[in-house]
Design an enzyme around this catalytic site. Structure first.
Site, PDB file in Angstrom:
ATOM      1  N   HIS A 160       7.943   1.880  10.539  1.00 58.10           N
ATOM      2  CA  HIS A 160       8.481   3.125   9.985  1.00 58.10           C
ATOM      3  C   HIS A 160       7.532   4.270  10.340  1.00 58.10           C
ATOM      4  O   HIS A 160       6.326   4.073  10.494  1.00 58.10           O
ATOM      5  CB  HIS A 160       8.589   2.974   8.467  1.00 58.10           C
ATOM      6  N   LEU A 199       0.832  -1.193   0.000  1.00 57.64           N
ATOM      7  CA  LEU A 199       0.000   0.000   0.000  1.00 57.64           C
ATOM      8  C   LEU A 199       0.870   1.247   0.000  1.00 57.64           C
ATOM      9  O   LEU A 199       1.715   1.424   0.869  1.00 57.64           O
ATOM     10  CB  LEU A 199      -0.930   0.009   1.220  1.00 57.64           C
TER      11      LEU A 199
END
Length: 338
Positions: free
Chosen positions: A231, A127
């Site tokens: 992240h 994504l």
């Protein structure tokens, strides 16, 4: 609400290559390698073309398109079954407990074990939205469209669903986890290993990685600090996964230590809440309720956010929504609350 999620086409190569170059690295499912991306598009096309209902080794690639401009600004992927072409490796965070009678002490040591526990799962991944497009719930549309596709083609997916989140990187794009763990055994940088994995697969991990557990007490603090940490750009994605019912079950990525989220497919909230209803009317619907809609099978699958009006056992939608979904009165659509 002009954005549509649709099956990828060969003509999307330039758009997806542009996105791949914008990821900042560490995005295995979207490598900035044109031939690899072209092969992905070809593979996806063959998977969309197959009509059988059994689970196979398939990858479905979707694009987010603004129907007003024709611009493609996002992408996502669904894998029907991981670990079929090559082993699907993860690190499992575990523990070993040992007792010394002479010292009268019990020691509990945390370990990392290289495992293939998650083989056979289906996976949602890949994504990505271009910078500047991450607003107005578009990312949520892209993410949830994958669950509607799985629901509408349920026989082609497994009973367990996973999602790997990119791990933490430093300001230079390096992976502290790679540098402190796997990188010590491979003699290559994180970027080199990640690129190789994206193009050639991860069999080299099996060839070179130690098979015995690694004691985390022997790992440097920088690597320890990012184990299971997403992240910075993936924190919102992690929250969306948790809202759908995914949990972190102590599996992490072997490259950057990012968390692998796990859920039972039929317990995903979007899948459980979605219902199939007929379109009873297309036209002016006035005051309406926001919803997530999907229609079409395989390469004709399309999903969007739109307003609806409940009418008996069906719904009314406006003409623009009907055009985006390519449906008419009497056709069935999948509906989930937005």
């Amino acid at each position: 609400m002009s954005h549509i999620v649709r099956a990828a086409r060969p003509g999307d190569l330039d758009a997806i290559y542009k996105m791949a170059k914008s990821t900042g690295g560490g995005f295995t499912n979207l490598p900035p390698n044109r031939p690899t991306l072209e092969a992905k598009l070809e593979r996806a096309a063959s998977c969309f073309a197959r009509t059988g209902d059994e689970v196979g080794d398939e990858m479905f690639l979707f694009m987010l398109e603004d129907t007003r401009t024709g611009k493609v600004t996002g992408t996502c992927q669904v894998f029907s079954q991981v670990g079929m072409s090559w082993p699907f490796y993860s690190y499992r965070i575990g523990a070993i407990t040992q007792h010394s009678k002479e010292l009268g002490r019990t020691f509990r040591a945390e370990t990392l074990s290289l495992v293939t526990d998650l083989e056979g799962s289906s996976e949602v991944g890949g994504l990505f939205l271009l910078p500047g497009e991450r607003a107005s719930g578009i990312g949520k549309l892209l993410a949830r469209s994958r669950y509607l596709f799985i629901r509408n083609h349920r026989a082609r997916f497994g009973d367990r669903l996973i999602a790997e989140l990119r791990g933490a990187h430093d300001e230079l794009g390096n992976s502290p986890f790679w540098d402190g763990v796997a990188g010590r055994f491979f003699g290559m940088s994180f970027a080199e290993a990640d690129d190789f994995n994206a193009i050639h697969g991860n069999q080299f991990i099996a060839d070179l990685m130690p098979k015995h557990p690694i004691y985390t007490a022997m790992i440097d603090e920088n690597a320890l600090a990012v184990m299971g940490v997403p992240h910075a750009s993936g924190r919102a994605a992690m929250r969306m996964l948790e809202n759908e019912g995914f949990v972190f079950d102590n599996y992490i990525d072997i490259f950057d230590g990012g968390p692998t989220m796990v859920a039972q497919t039929d317990r995903i909230n979007t899948i459980r809440e979605t219902r199939d209803v007929p379109v009873t009317r297309v036209g002016d619907i006035g005051e309406n309720a926001p919803a997530l809609l999907a229609a079409g099978r395989l390469a004709e699958f399309r999903a969007c956010h739109a307003g609806i009006v409940e009418e008996g056992e069906g719904i009314a939608i406006d003409a623009a929504t009907a055009a985006m979904l390519r449906v008419s009165e009497g056709d069935s659509v999948a509906v989930a609350s937005r």
